[in-house]
Write an enzyme that holds these catalytic residues in place. Structure first.
Site, PDB file in Angstrom:
ATOM      1  N   SER A 123       0.857  -1.172   0.000  1.00  0.00           N
ATOM      2  CA  SER A 123       0.000   0.000   0.000  1.00  0.00           C
ATOM      3  C   SER A 123       0.893   1.221   0.000  1.00  0.00           C
ATOM      4  O   SER A 123       2.106   1.121   0.179  1.00  0.00           O
ATOM      5  CB  SER A 123      -0.892   0.023   1.229  1.00  0.00           C
ATOM      6  N   LYS A 124       0.220   2.375  -0.185  1.00  0.00           N
ATOM      7  CA  LYS A 124       1.012   3.606  -0.191  1.00  0.00           C
ATOM      8  C   LYS A 124       1.711   3.749   1.145  1.00  0.00           C
ATOM      9  O   LYS A 124       2.838   4.195   1.246  1.00  0.00           O
ATOM     10  CB  LYS A 124       0.092   4.798  -0.411  1.00  0.00           C
ATOM     11  N   SER A 125       1.023   3.314   2.218  1.00  0.00           N
ATOM     12  CA  SER A 125       1.602   3.535   3.545  1.00  0.00           C
ATOM     13  C   SER A 125       2.786   2.609   3.808  1.00  0.00           C
ATOM     14  O   SER A 125       3.643   2.919   4.622  1.00  0.00           O
ATOM     15  CB  SER A 125       0.539   3.383   4.614  1.00  0.00           C
TER      16      SER A 125
END
Ligand code: GLU
Length: 305
Positions: free
Chosen positions: A277-279
């Site tokens: 994910s982006k995180s």
């Protein structure tokens, strides 16, 4: 039951040519960061399935979260998809241009007494449940709403609204399940030809927010409305949205919208087994491109020729 406003795809302004019976697939990213390899997989999966089914493939930009979405990310989505060799049948639908349609859907729920204004902040909610052991959480990990504002009197609500307090609108889940039917489900398409019936469990979400304090809609409302308006027959998305489908089925039922077929694909994981994910700082497609990785390399790595 009392008569309620007809909502349905026609009332919402169906966007499908009437005589086009081809299946419709869509990729619906939110422009709140750059696409990574997990998005590429989902987009290619949809595109590939649409092609095999002789269907249409649509791109929808899910940018209702005005705080987090950026035009630059949207522009990058177009570039990255084109780089991957993906094309879409018609101009992308940008949800931020359709707030009035989503507001109509929200009003229809309000007219049926299924929404109530909630004045609580996140902090107030977490304080309210902090002393409770094992307080239930929704599938995204947030505490279920403890119902603080559900039973405010009409006078109290009016007073707070008149004094300028902002309110989110929450679904009264017990009432909604009562009106929307308890025996909801959907057809989940697995790999190959395997199909199974899934029982929807919308109550997992409790009294969730369907219109935010600052935005007159939410992901759940907009996705359900647009899947119907665009005549989406097959929703292909990651397993992280599997539980959201329970809520989407309930909303479809309340709005008299058809249920698409669903396929929730596995999520790509990084070598440590973490969901990309982006995180988790998954490398963006553009970063890979800058390193000299080609679109063909990405397609091959993901199992697409
Ligand atoms: N916009 C959502 C996301 O980027 C996906 C919505 C969907 O496929 O239903 O996570």
């Amino acid at each position: 039951m009392t008569a309620h406003r007809q909502i349905g795809p026609v009332a919402l302004g169906a966007l499908v040519p009437k005589d086009d019976l081809r299946p419709v697939y869509r990729f619906a990213p939110s422009p709140n960061g750059f696409l990574h390899i997990g998005h590429a997989y989902s987009a290619l999966r949809n595109f590939d399935m649409a092609r095999r089914a002789d269907g249409r493939f649509l791109l929808r930009i899910e940018d209702v979260d005005v705080d987090r979405c950026r035009l630059a990310y949207e522009q990058a989505i177009y570039e990255d998809l084109e780089w991957l060799g993906i094309s879409w049948s018609e101009p992308a639908l940008r949800q931020s241009e359709h707030f009035s349609i989503y507001a109509q859907a929200v009003e229809a729920l309000q007219e049926r007494g299924l929404l109530y204004p909630c004045f609580c902040s996140r902090l107030e909610i977490s304080r309210a449940v902090s002393g409770m052991r094992d307080w239930p959480r929704d599938p995204d990990g947030g505490p279920l709403y403890p119902g603080t504002c559900r039973n405010l009197s009409e006078e109290e609500r009016a007073r707070r609204l008149a004094s300028g307090q902002h309110a989110a609108l929450r679904l009264d889940m017990a009432q909604a399940v009562g009106q929307g039917g308890r025996l909801l489900g959907w057809s989940e398409y697995g790999e190959g030809d395997n199909v199974r019936d899934v029982h929807a469990k919308p109550s997992l979400w409790g009294d969730c927010v369907l219109a935010r304090k600052d935005v007159p809609t939410s992901y759940h409302i907009s996705v359900v409305v647009d899947d119907a308006r665009q005549g989406v027959s097959d929703v292909v998305r990651g397993k992280d949205l599997f539980d959201a489908t329970s809520l989407h089925r309930l909303l479809q039922e309340l709005f008299d919208l058809p249920a698409p077929r669903y396929h929730h694909h596995d999520l790509l994981r990084d070598p440590a087994g973490q969901k990309l994910s982006k995180s988790t700082r998954a490398k963006s497609l553009r970063a890979l491109r800058e390193e000299g990785v080609t679109a063909q390399d990405v397609r091959k790595r993901l199992g697409f020729s």
